[in-house]
Design a protein around this motif. Structure first.
Motif, PDB file in Angstrom:
ATOM      1  N   PHE A 515      -2.094  64.579  41.250  1.00 16.29           N
ATOM      2  CA  PHE A 515      -2.375  64.106  42.609  1.00 16.29           C
ATOM      3  C   PHE A 515      -3.799  64.499  42.991  1.00 16.29           C
ATOM      4  CE2 PHE A 515       2.145  64.967  42.236  1.00 16.29           C
ATOM      5  CZ  PHE A 515       2.718  63.799  42.693  1.00 16.29           C
ATOM      6  N   ARG A 516      -4.348  63.703  43.897  1.00 19.31           N
ATOM      7  CA  ARG A 516      -5.705  63.977  44.377  1.00 19.31           C
ATOM      8  C   ARG A 516      -5.715  64.928  45.552  1.00 19.31           C
ATOM      9  NH1 ARG A 516      -8.668  57.999  44.247  1.00 19.31           N
ATOM     10  NH2 ARG A 516      -8.423  57.627  41.989  1.00 19.31           N
ATOM     11  N   ASP A 517      -4.693  64.844  46.431  1.00 17.46           N
ATOM     12  CA  ASP A 517      -4.597  65.702  47.600  1.00 17.46           C
ATOM     13  C   ASP A 517      -3.115  65.927  47.896  1.00 17.46           C
ATOM     14  OD1 ASP A 517      -3.937  63.193  48.343  1.00 17.46           O
ATOM     15  OD2 ASP A 517      -5.342  63.023  50.009  1.00 17.46           O
ATOM     16  N   PHE A 518      -2.842  66.595  49.012  1.00 21.04           N
ATOM     17  CA  PHE A 518      -1.451  66.856  49.405  1.00 21.04           C
ATOM     18  C   PHE A 518      -1.063  65.906  50.540  1.00 21.04           C
ATOM     19  CE2 PHE A 518       1.994  68.994  51.589  1.00 21.04           C
ATOM     20  CZ  PHE A 518       2.784  69.400  50.529  1.00 21.04           C
ATOM     21  N   ARG A 519       0.142  65.284  50.377  1.00 17.90           N
ATOM     22  CA  ARG A 519       0.629  64.325  51.387  1.00 17.90           C
ATOM     23  C   ARG A 519       2.119  64.540  51.629  1.00 17.90           C
ATOM     24  NH1 ARG A 519      -2.108  58.449  49.891  1.00 17.90           N
ATOM     25  NH2 ARG A 519      -4.294  59.117  50.022  1.00 17.90           N
ATOM     26  N   MET A 520       2.553  64.092  52.814  1.00 12.69           N
ATOM     27  CA  MET A 520       3.979  64.087  53.188  1.00 12.69           C
ATOM     28  C   MET A 520       4.478  62.648  53.110  1.00 12.69           C
ATOM     29  SD  MET A 520       4.589  67.331  54.017  1.00 12.69           S
ATOM     30  CE  MET A 520       6.042  67.289  55.046  1.00 12.69           C
ATOM     31  N   LYS A 521       5.508  62.356  52.277  1.00  8.70           N
ATOM     32  CA  LYS A 521       6.023  61.007  52.075  1.00  8.70           C
ATOM     33  C   LYS A 521       7.509  60.966  52.471  1.00  8.70           C
ATOM     34  CE  LYS A 521       2.543  58.710  50.202  1.00  8.70           C
ATOM     35  NZ  LYS A 521       2.037  57.427  50.749  1.00  8.70           N
ATOM     36  N   LEU A 522       7.892  59.916  53.284  1.00 14.03           N
ATOM     37  CA  LEU A 522       9.275  59.700  53.708  1.00 14.03           C
ATOM     38  C   LEU A 522       9.768  58.378  53.111  1.00 14.03           C
ATOM     39  CD1 LEU A 522      11.740  60.459  55.452  1.00 14.03           C
ATOM     40  CD2 LEU A 522      10.650  59.219  57.372  1.00 14.03           C
ATOM     41  N   PHE A 523      10.928  58.444  52.380  1.00  9.89           N
ATOM     42  CA  PHE A 523      11.491  57.257  51.731  1.00  9.89           C
ATOM     43  C   PHE A 523      12.912  57.028  52.240  1.00  9.89           C
ATOM     44  CE2 PHE A 523       8.286  58.874  48.805  1.00  9.89           C
ATOM     45  CZ  PHE A 523       7.559  57.732  48.521  1.00  9.89           C
ATOM     46  N   ALA A 524      13.278  55.738  52.233  1.00 13.54           N
ATOM     47  CA  ALA A 524      14.612  55.374  52.744  1.00 13.54           C
ATOM     48  C   ALA A 524      15.706  55.701  51.748  1.00 13.54           C
ATOM     49  CB  ALA A 524      14.664  53.879  53.091  1.00 13.54           C
ATOM     50  N   SER A 525      15.394  55.696  50.462  1.00 12.32           N
ATOM     51  CA  SER A 525      16.419  55.951  49.440  1.00 12.32           C
ATOM     52  C   SER A 525      15.811  56.823  48.329  1.00 12.32           C
ATOM     53  CB  SER A 525      16.958  54.656  48.854  1.00 12.32           C
ATOM     54  OG  SER A 525      15.913  53.957  48.195  1.00 12.32           O
ATOM     55  N   GLU A 526      16.688  57.395  47.535  1.00 17.28           N
ATOM     56  CA  GLU A 526      16.252  58.226  46.430  1.00 17.28           C
ATOM     57  C   GLU A 526      15.609  57.405  45.311  1.00 17.28           C
ATOM     58  OE1 GLU A 526      19.497  60.560  45.116  1.00 17.28           O
ATOM     59  OE2 GLU A 526      19.746  61.611  47.036  1.00 17.28           O
ATOM     60  N   ALA A 527      16.039  56.140  45.170  1.00 18.10           N
ATOM     61  CA  ALA A 527      15.473  55.278  44.143  1.00 18.10           C
ATOM     62  C   ALA A 527      13.998  55.018  44.405  1.00 18.10           C
ATOM     63  CB  ALA A 527      16.241  53.962  44.067  1.00 18.10           C
TER      64      ALA A 527
END
Length: 557
Positions: A515-527
């Motif tokens: 990764f280039r930097d640190f980010r917070m990611k929210l996903f609807a499903s585990e897939a």
């Protein structure tokens, strides 16, 4: 061999007895006076009264008892007592050669007798007289010869004395000699000053010119050998050796008075001399000077000096020595008058001790002056601190430099599984601390699982791991989640105890960051979350976190 006093006394007594016996024997022979015969050379005998015969060596006369004289060779008559003349027997006449041979034989016999007598005297004992003088058997005094010094020190001392005596002797005056030349300065025997040359004769050591001649012959022989080697090298077409022999200058060429047509260093290039020089014939010769570039060897390793790491004790020691040297230098400048000495540091506590009588005369004025000095010193201290204080940008750069770590050899990776990230305070701490610690990675949030992946140096990973495992209180997220689901407190307590709120799934090394930097990611499903991780080529982190959660849940049941 040393003799005892008793042995010496017995020896003296024995020798005395022998002397007395010889004396008695000699007297007895004189009283009888007959029967004694003395042989003459070549068997010649002379009849004497009583039958006495005496040899006549070389015409020497020998007195006999009663005034009898012996006849001499050559028919010489010997007078007898009472004026009687006794004719000698007829003897053959001898010529001069025979007479000379006869005399030589007589001399040889006498010399042999003397040697025998000398050996006999040496073998005789030693007699000590009443006065303490050593005597031989015949009564003659024996003179003992003292032993000369044999040690090298004594020999050198004796030689030094002899040389001193010779040097003290008067120098012969050569000016009165007929061969004296006034134009020649005689060299002083006492020495001369160093570096002072006289006009006296300088004589060479024997063999000097012989050595010089041998050295000249050797040099000529070597030069001849070098010329032969050069000729053979040219015949065998050895170019390098031939060129070296051809370029080597000769002695005639090195003489400054002779100017050659072509210098020896140009003979290889210029075959025809300097007249045929032209730019068309030698295009590579220009007026430019070539400066070739220097390159390092391909296998050369650049050795950089290793940094010196000091302990805290060594740092304090160096600082103490530096400050001491600076203080001594300042004291020296004050002593030489280059700078003014500082004013005394007066405080309220040492006011009377420093000022003394001045403080007693006007204490109010002195106290005001001391307080003013204290305020000036405090102000100077604050100004010095403000001057050395870093700006906001410098502090940020310093903090960032401390966090930057060398990750060329590999990066440290840590994977965490968090039960819930619904609390905004917790999400802020996770994001902000990762950026402050100069970490890269991602925090993937879904309804069923939350995974945090961070990459960076070992120090930053260690601080971030302490943040997630100890500093953040994850029980607040568990209580908030249980309140929304309308569960009672017992279920919330059971849920908090059954599953860990934050767990370190894996920690290790990777070749390069993903990764280039640190980010917070929210996903609807585990897939979708796994697809995102697969694009970054780190889907194994997601699979490992889910597998560990399933195993932990099974163990809890």
């Amino acid at each position: 061999m040393s003799l005892t006093p008793a042995q010496i006394k017995a020896l003296i007594e024995r020798k005395k007895q022998e002397v007395e016996a010889k004396k008695r024997e000699f007297r007895t022979k004189q009283s009888h006076g007959g029967g004694i015969t003395t042989p003459l050379p070549s068997g010649v005998t002379t009849p004497l009264p009583g039958g006495i015969q005496t040899p006549l060596p070389g015409g020497i006369r020998t007195p006999l008892p009663g005034g009898i004289r012996t006849p001499l060779p050559g028919g010489i008559r010997t007078p007898l007592p009472g004026g009687l003349q006794t004719p000698l027997p007829s003897q053959p006449q001898l010529n001069s050669l025979q007479l000379q041979n006869l005399q030589d034989r007589v001399q040889a016999q006498l010399a042999q007798q003397r040697r025998q007598q000398g050996q006999h005297k040496k073998s005789l004992g030693v007699i000590m007289s009443s006065s303490g003088v050593m005597l031989d058997a015949e009564g003659n005094e024996i003179k003992l010869q003292r032993r000369a010094p044999e040690l090298s020190v004594n020999v050198r001392a004796k030689q030094h004395e002899e040389l001193t005596k010779l040097s003290q002797t008067a120098v012969e005056d050569v000016t009165a000699q007929p061969y004296y030349d006034e134009s020649v300065i005689v060299k002083s025997k006492t020495g001369r000053r160093r570096g002072f040359q006289t006009d006296a004769f300088r004589f060479k050591e024997p063999g000097y010119y012989k050595h010089v001649a041998e050295r000249q012959r050797a040099s000529e022989k070597l030069e001849k050998l070098q010329n032969e080697i050069a000729k053979k090298a040219q015949k065998t077409h050895i170019s390098s050796v031939a060129k070296l022999a051809f370029i080597a200058p000769k002695k005639e060429e090195l003489i400054p008075s002779i100017v050659p047509d072509v210098e020896w260093w140009d003979q290889v290039v210029l075959e025809g001399g300097y007249d045929n020089i032209g730019r068309d014939s030698y295009p590579e010769i220009t007026s430019l000077v070539q400066h070739p570039l220097e390159f390092d060897a391909p296998n050369a390793k650049k050795t950089e000096p290793l940094p010196v790491y000091l302990t805290k004790k060594e740092f304090k020691k160096m600082r103490r020595r530096r400050r001491k040297a600076e203080h001594e230098e300042k004291q020296e400048k004050i002593r030489l008058g280059l700078i003014e000495p500082p004013a005394p540091k007066v405080k309220i506590s040492n006011l009377m001790r420093v000022l003394g009588t001045e403080a007693v005369q006007d204490p109010t004025k002195i106290e005001a002056m001391v307080r003013e000095q204290m305020q000036l010193r405090q102000q100077a201290h604050q100004e010095h601190n403000e001057k050395n204080k870093l700006t906001k940008e410098q502090r940020s750069a310093k903090r960032a430099k401390k966090l930057e770590e060398d990750v060329e050899g590999g990066v440290t990776v840590a994977v965490f599984r968090v039960r819930s990230l619904r609390n905004e305070s917790h999400k802020f701490k996770v994001d902000k601390n990762a950026k402050q610690l100069n970490l890269t990675g991602v925090a993937v949030m879904t309804d069923g699982a939350n995974v945090i992946v961070v990459e960076g140096g070992p120090k930053s990973i260690k601080k971030y791991k302490r943040l997630l495992m100890h500093r953040i209180k994850w029980q607040a997220d568990a209580a908030y989640m249980n309140d929304e689901d309308d569960e009672d407190d017992e279920d919330a307590d059971d849920a908090g105890t059954k599953l860990d709120d934050c767990q370190l799934v894996w920690e290790g090394m990777a070749l390069r960051p993903s990764f280039r930097d640190f980010r917070m990611k929210l996903f609807a499903s585990e897939a979708l979350a796994r697809e995102f991780m697969d694009k970054r080529k780190c889907a194994q982190y997601w699979d490992l976190s889910l597998t560990s959660s399933v195993v932990q849940a099974a163990n809890a049941d």
